[in-house]
Design an enzyme around this catalytic site. Structure first.
Site, PDB file in Angstrom:
ATOM      1  N   LYS A  40       0.823  -1.218   0.000  1.00  0.00           N
ATOM      2  CA  LYS A  40       0.000   0.000   0.000  1.00  0.00           C
ATOM      3  C   LYS A  40       0.854   1.263   0.000  1.00  0.00           C
ATOM      4  CE  LYS A  40      -4.258  -2.039   1.657  1.00  0.00           C
ATOM      5  NZ  LYS A  40      -3.829  -3.448   1.842  1.00  0.00           N
TER       6      LYS A  40
HETATM    7  C1  LIG Z   1      -4.490  -4.534   1.204  1.00  0.00           C
HETATM    8  C2  LIG Z   1      -3.716  -5.802   1.123  1.00  0.00           C
HETATM    9  C3  LIG Z   1      -4.063  -6.833   0.226  1.00  0.00           C
HETATM   10  C4  LIG Z   1      -5.296  -6.772  -0.662  1.00  0.00           C
HETATM   11  O1  LIG Z   1      -5.232  -5.767  -1.611  1.00  0.00           O
HETATM   12  P1  LIG Z   1      -6.513  -5.410  -2.519  1.00  0.00           P
HETATM   13  O2  LIG Z   1      -6.165  -4.133  -3.150  1.00  0.00           O
HETATM   14  O3  LIG Z   1      -7.654  -5.314  -1.615  1.00  0.00           O
HETATM   15  O4  LIG Z   1      -6.694  -6.501  -3.482  1.00  0.00           O
HETATM   16  C5  LIG Z   1      -3.270  -7.958   0.176  1.00  0.00           C
HETATM   17  N1  LIG Z   1      -2.178  -8.088   0.975  1.00  0.00           N
HETATM   18  C6  LIG Z   1      -1.809  -7.125   1.846  1.00  0.00           C
HETATM   19  C7  LIG Z   1      -0.617  -7.351   2.719  1.00  0.00           C
HETATM   20  C8  LIG Z   1      -2.561  -5.950   1.960  1.00  0.00           C
HETATM   21  O5  LIG Z   1      -2.189  -4.996   2.833  1.00  0.00           O
END
Ligand SMILES: *Cc1c(COP(=O)(O)O)cnc(C)c1O
Length: 476
Positions: free
Chosen positions: A117
């Protein structure tokens, strides 16, 4: 480039207008009017941009296809300020690591909070500061987190002018590491509100505050959730970076497997593919919360109730509905806003589900758009973490393990490289790593001892009025 709503609203907007907005006025999500096309010559230019000038230049070139209301020199400076080796740990920013024949990991998790993220949120922080400064405005970001999103947002916004963050989280329910990451921030514009309740209570508070329109307007409340187009756009860049690292010429294809919850990360892969990046398959990997796997197997999209939403050991994918999925379905239906409204606005609200199994569009999800899917469970996760460690000496996090498990099932005959997106580092989910391997994962040096740093957090009951009063007191 103008942006439209997936539900057919007639307005068209520029990038910086939707940057600071959430949903479109009709409840839809924003998408560009068309996807800019990358032909062979353009792909060659992007390839050399990445290899010779670096990730920031690649990001600038892709972003500039979608953003025409920020001068090019400013946009380039924002990209250069965001994607640095200091912030992301390596000059390559998203290096590929070879795992086994035809299988690669793309490292997206070396940013400040050790989850992918950061790739988008760090850019968002700089874009917000730039645009708010230009307008002379302020923004108060109110959010709810169970872990990754909140810390990524706080590390992106800390110290930024014109922005405050009020992040609610369920008191005592995040891991010690996650709490330490967030609560040790001493920046004045970051406010941690530990709510005596569960994650849903935090989300309810955010909704209640956002629904109080006079309050929302007076205190300039905004969000940074995963439906923000700027976050998605930032993520498109690393699909290109993965591709140009895994191939030598533009006639080669690659596939990606993406650990998924809200369909945010993999939706960026869809956009990259629509731009002409030679992607063969996009494989969606879910955990026990298999809303998306069920859709790609059966054509039925069914939102889960809270009793049906499991708490798993890949908690960042524990979702009841996939909030970005509407973007893909809009494209799947030939960009028919009325039909998208009928499915997401009406059918989901009334029945909590819709069924495309009989629709030719559903076949296209696989045939034309290359989507496949699979699912992974706690036992799969443990086995994959163990196996990857014992065979390659590589420790992967629980979400990435869901990806590796599903990738192996969809790799085909090995001619096309399969890239699994690494979405977090294992230290964030140390308990499950301990369970799988019998020892704790490595901790990057800069996180040594963070649990004992002074904490800046306000504990409060799950009460909307108290949260509003807190915001009022801290907005002067
Ligand atoms: C947010 C997140 C996901 C999922 O991502 P999406 O955009 O909802 O598909 C997967 N793994 C981690 C570690 C995350 O923080």
């Amino acid at each position: 480039m103008l942006y439209l709503s997936t539900r057919g609203h007639p307005d068209r907007k520029h990038f910086c207008d939707i940057l600071l907005e959430g949903l479109a006025p009709d409840g839809g999500l924003y998408l560009p009017e068309h996807y800019p096309q990358i032909d062979d010559a353009a792909l060659t230019r992007l390839r050399s941009a990445y290899h010779q000038q670096g990730y920031a230049e690649l990001a600038f070139q892709i972003l500039s296809l979608y953003i025409d209301d920020i001068p090019a020199a400013d946009l380039r400076a924002l990209c250069e300020k965001t994607y640095t080796a200091e912030v992301f740990g390596t000059g390559e920013i998203v290096p590929l690591r070879h795992l086994e024949d035809g299988l690669w990991l793309e490292a997206l998790s070396n940013g400040p909070t050790l989850a992918f993220k950061d790739m988008a949120m760090q850019l968002l922080g700089n874009l917000f500061e730039y645009e708010l400064g230009r307008r002379g405005e302020e923004l108060n970001i109110l959010g709810a987190t169970s872990g990754d999103t909140g810390s990524a947002a706080e590390y992106a916004m800390k110290g930024k002018k014109g922005v405050r963050v009020f992040m609610t989280s369920p008191h005592g329910r995040m891991s010690a590491f996650q709490q330490a990451q967030m609560f040790s921030l001493q920046d004045e514009n970051i406010h941690n509100l530990a709510i005596e309740g569960v994650f849903d209570d935090c989300q309810d508070i955010v909704k209640a505050v956002s629904n109080d329109l006079p309050f929302k307007r007076k205190y300039k409340i905004g969000t940074v959730n995963s439906i923000n187009w700027a976050r998605l756009l930032a993520q498109v860049v690393y699909y290109f970076a993965g591709y140009v690292q895994a191939t030598e010429s533009n006639d080669q294809k690659v596939s990606f497997t993406v650990p998924s919850g809200n369909f945010g990360n993999v939706c960026a892969g869809h956009v990259a593919r629509m731009m002409g990046l030679p992607i063969d398959k996009l494989v969606v990997a879910t955990n026990e919360n298999d809303v998306l796997d069920e859709f790609f197997r059966t054509g039925v999209y069914r939102v889960r109730g809270s009793a049906d939403t499991h708490e798993t050991s890949s908690p960042s994918m524990d979702i009841s509905k996939a909030s970005n999925f509407e973007r893909f379905v809009f494209d799947l239906l030939g960009r028919d806003g009325a039909r998208t409204q009928a499915l997401f606005g009406d059918a989901l609200a009334l029945q909590g589900r819709f069924d495309l199994s009989g629709d030719p569009a559903f076949q296209q999800a696989a045939n034309r758009y290359g989507f496949e899917s699979g699912k992974s469970t706690h036992a799969d996760r443990l086995a994959t973490i163990k196996d990857t460690y014992s065979r390659y000496g590589v420790t992967i996090d629980t979400h990435t393990a869901d990806g590796v498990k599903v990738a192996r099932e969809h790799r085909g005959d090995g001619g096309t490289p399969m890239i699994v997106l690494e979405t977090a580092l294992p230290i964030k989910f140390a308990e499950t790593i301990q369970e799988a391997l019998g020892h704790a994962p490595d901790r990057p040096a800069r996180f040594t001892g963070i649990e004992s740093l002074p904490k800046r957090v306000q504990v409060m009951p799950a009460d909307v009025q108290l949260v509003k009063a807190y915001i009022e007191r801290h907005c002067q």
